[in-house]
Design a protein around this motif. Structure first.
Motif, short mmCIF file in Angstrom:
data_model
loop_
_atom_site.label_atom_id
_atom_site.label_comp_id
_atom_site.label_asym_id
_atom_site.label_seq_id
_atom_site.Cartn_x
_atom_site.Cartn_y
_atom_site.Cartn_z
N ASN A 12 0.81 -1.22 0.00
CA ASN A 12 0.00 0.00 0.00
C ASN A 12 0.85 1.27 0.00
N ASP A 13 2.18 1.14 0.09
CA ASP A 13 3.10 2.28 -0.04
C ASP A 13 3.47 2.55 -1.49
N LEU A 14 3.04 1.68 -2.40
CA LEU A 14 3.53 1.68 -3.78
C LEU A 14 3.38 3.03 -4.48
N GLU A 15 2.25 3.69 -4.34
CA GLU A 15 2.04 4.96 -5.04
C GLU A 15 3.11 5.99 -4.65
N ALA A 37 15.11 10.39 -22.54
CA ALA A 37 14.44 11.66 -22.22
C ALA A 37 13.02 11.45 -21.70
N GLU A 38 12.36 10.39 -22.14
CA GLU A 38 10.97 10.18 -21.72
C GLU A 38 10.93 9.59 -20.31
N LYS A 39 9.73 9.42 -19.79
CA LYS A 39 9.55 8.84 -18.45
C LYS A 39 10.12 7.42 -18.44
N ILE A 40 10.93 7.14 -17.44
CA ILE A 40 11.52 5.81 -17.28
C ILE A 40 11.31 5.33 -15.85
N ASN A 41 11.53 4.05 -15.65
CA ASN A 41 11.53 3.46 -14.32
C ASN A 41 12.82 2.67 -14.16
N TYR A 42 13.38 2.72 -12.96
CA TYR A 42 14.56 1.93 -12.65
C TYR A 42 14.18 0.56 -12.07
N TYR A 43 13.10 0.51 -11.33
CA TYR A 43 12.81 -0.63 -10.47
C TYR A 43 11.44 -1.24 -10.75
N ASP A 44 11.29 -2.50 -10.37
CA ASP A 44 9.97 -3.13 -10.25
C ASP A 44 9.69 -3.18 -8.75
N ILE A 45 9.24 -2.05 -8.21
CA ILE A 45 9.11 -1.89 -6.76
C ILE A 45 8.13 -2.90 -6.18
N GLU A 46 7.03 -3.13 -6.87
CA GLU A 46 6.04 -4.09 -6.36
C GLU A 46 6.66 -5.46 -6.17
N LYS A 47 7.44 -5.90 -7.14
CA LYS A 47 8.11 -7.20 -7.04
C LYS A 47 9.18 -7.19 -5.94
N MET A 48 9.90 -6.07 -5.84
CA MET A 48 10.96 -5.96 -4.84
C MET A 48 10.41 -6.09 -3.42
N ILE A 49 9.24 -5.52 -3.16
CA ILE A 49 8.65 -5.57 -1.82
C ILE A 49 8.41 -7.01 -1.38
#
Length: 153
Positions: A12-15, A37-49
């Motif tokens: 529930n902290d994901l957002e 230059a466009e929006k990127i993500n470094y992590y798969d936070i949901e999976k990491m949790i």
């Protein structure tokens, strides 16, 4: 009172954690011309949790999330004198709460988790020109080890 609490991240902290990730990327863009230059993500936070070999922590003041960090257990190269190490990343402190020792508290809690996992070496990456981050990590006990170099052809 502004007590800083460090705890394990929950789904529930994901957002808020996704906002932190974009904050990290925005802070790192000036140091890294190779980022898209466009929006990127470094992590798969949901999976990491949920991952058993990753500890994702958050810092709270009251009910407000103000920082994050993770330790990910990695297998060391066969020629090193330790079988594994923990890679630290996702280190973020909300701009309104910097200077309060939040990053250091997260690192200390991650060190405790690593010790419980029988991991006794920590590593992280920081941009060479990010002097404030280097200073903070040195203050927590890290030392420069390698320099990663690149060349554009």
């Amino acid at each position: 009172m502004n007590t800083i609490t460090i705890r394990k991240a929950h789904h529930n902290d994901l957002e808020k954690l996704l906002e932190f990730e974009q904050g990290i990327i925005a802070a790192e863009r000036p140091f890294d011309p190779t980022l898209k230059a466009e929006k990127i993500n470094y992590y798969d936070i949901e999976k990491m949790i949920s991952a058993p070999d990753i500890e994702v922590l958050v810092a709270e003041i009251g009910s407000e999330l103000v920082g994050s960090g993770y330790a990910r257990i990695e297998t060391a190269k066969h020629y090193l004198n330790h079988p594994n190490y923990a890679y630290l990343g996702f280190m973020y402190t909300d701009a309104n709460h910097r200077g309060k020792g939040i990053n250091a508290k997260i690192i200390e809690a991650l060190k405790e988790w690593c010790n419980l996992q029988d991991v006794f070496e920590l590593r992280l990456d920081v941009y060479n020109d990010n002097t404030s981050a280097i200073k903070a990590y040195k203050k927590s006990g890290f030392k420069k080890h390698l320099i990663n170099m690149r060349m554009v052809l």
